[in-house]
Design an enzyme around this catalytic site. Sequence first.
Site, PDB file in Angstrom:
ATOM      1  N   ASN A   9       0.990  -1.253  -0.055  1.00 25.82           N
ATOM      2  CA  ASN A   9       0.072   0.022  -0.146  1.00 25.82           C
ATOM      3  C   ASN A   9       0.920   1.071   0.038  1.00 25.82           C
ATOM      4  OD1 ASN A   9      -1.744   2.059   0.627  1.00 25.82           O
ATOM      5  ND2 ASN A   9      -2.124   1.502   2.733  1.00 25.82           N
ATOM      6  N   LYS A  11       0.085   4.159  -0.051  1.00 26.99           N
ATOM      7  CA  LYS A  11      -0.505   5.502   0.393  1.00 26.99           C
ATOM      8  C   LYS A  11      -0.373   6.524  -0.395  1.00 26.99           C
ATOM      9  CE  LYS A  11       0.689   3.310   5.007  1.00 26.99           C
ATOM     10  NZ  LYS A  11       0.111   3.557   6.310  1.00 26.99           N
ATOM     11  N   HIS A  94      -9.544   0.852   4.807  1.00 28.59           N
ATOM     12  CA  HIS A  94      -8.221   0.910   5.729  1.00 28.59           C
ATOM     13  C   HIS A  94      -8.376   1.983   6.982  1.00 28.59           C
ATOM     14  CE1 HIS A  94      -4.106   2.333   6.389  1.00 28.59           C
ATOM     15  NE2 HIS A  94      -3.612   1.191   5.754  1.00 28.59           N
ATOM     16  N   GLU A  96      -6.817   4.465   8.067  1.00 25.58           N
ATOM     17  CA  GLU A  96      -6.643   5.725   7.555  1.00 25.58           C
ATOM     18  C   GLU A  96      -7.935   6.323   7.036  1.00 25.58           C
ATOM     19  OE1 GLU A  96      -2.840   5.323   5.588  1.00 25.58           O
ATOM     20  OE2 GLU A  96      -2.118   4.989   7.655  1.00 25.58           O
ATOM     21  N   GLU A 166      -5.111  -5.331  10.615  1.00 26.82           N
ATOM     22  CA  GLU A 166      -3.966  -4.182  11.069  1.00 26.82           C
ATOM     23  C   GLU A 166      -4.513  -3.430  12.322  1.00 26.82           C
ATOM     24  OE1 GLU A 166      -2.444  -2.930   7.160  1.00 26.82           O
ATOM     25  OE2 GLU A 166      -4.008  -1.746   7.413  1.00 26.82           O
ATOM     26  N   GLY A 172       2.444   2.201  10.673  1.00 28.39           N
ATOM     27  CA  GLY A 172       3.260   3.338  10.429  1.00 28.39           C
ATOM     28  C   GLY A 172       4.194   3.575  11.666  1.00 28.39           C
ATOM     29  N   SER A 213       3.469  -2.144  10.491  1.00 30.01           N
ATOM     30  CA  SER A 213       4.996  -1.799  10.568  1.00 30.01           C
ATOM     31  C   SER A 213       5.630  -3.289  10.253  1.00 30.01           C
ATOM     32  CB  SER A 213       5.313  -1.533  11.986  1.00 30.01           C
ATOM     33  OG  SER A 213       4.901  -0.237  12.257  1.00 30.01           O
TER      34      SER A 213
END
Length: 252
Positions: A9, A11, A94, A96, A166, A172, A213
Amino acid sequence: MRKSIVAGNWKMNKTVAEARELVSKLLSPLMEIIDVERVLCPPFTSLFAVSSMLDGSGIGLGVQNMHWEEKGAFTGEIAPNMVKELCNYVIIGHSERRTYFGETNVTVNKKLHAALKHDLTPIVCVGETLDEYESGRTSEVVLRQINLGFADVDPAIASRIVVAYEPVWAIGTGKASSGENANQVHGQVIRPALSGLFGEENAQAIRIQYGGSVTAANASEFFSQSDIDGALVGGASLKPEEFTSIVKAAVK
Ligand code: PEP
């Protein structure tokens, strides 16, 4: 045995020229690792360029989001049939998107149905926040995300879904979950929930990725676990050698 799937991904990173450069470095090493399903998810603007580079490579292309409607007055959105012209995968829900763009379990469900209808492989993200993790609510949160997000999916096609667990606190942050902790959520929360919705046989066929991560250094710790069938990789997917090492580590 379930074939591992590793998706990168990107992003909101890489211009078209930068995307071309990254793919040119990834192409031949990734083409050799045929035992793993490999997917790149660049931003929308690079899809066309990347798609022509991946043509005939066996490497899949995905989007990071899409709308569920086929067309209409939805400024700034992309429809599933537009995605399907270039891609075979779509990341849905996701964290985010959930945190910054108001994505909910209800919109996740609409997008999941749209993806399945358009023959896209959905990679559906679930996972708890740090607060939820620390207060022991991981199972409760993930179960709700699955039961609402996966509602009314026909069990006959459910094995096409990929789930990405996740934990939000691991995305991140450089603080990955342990392999053991992730495997416990996959094997004792997610797979039983999928079994309840779609039956045991279908639940066993669904791939569950870990994301948060993942690096070349910790990838094997995840892939050696019984219920981890791949990874959704963010930051490390922008580094060609590191991403290639992660994909190699996913070979069973
Ligand atoms: C992600 O973007 O889904 C992700 C897991 O990011 P990172 O690997 O950088 O934690």
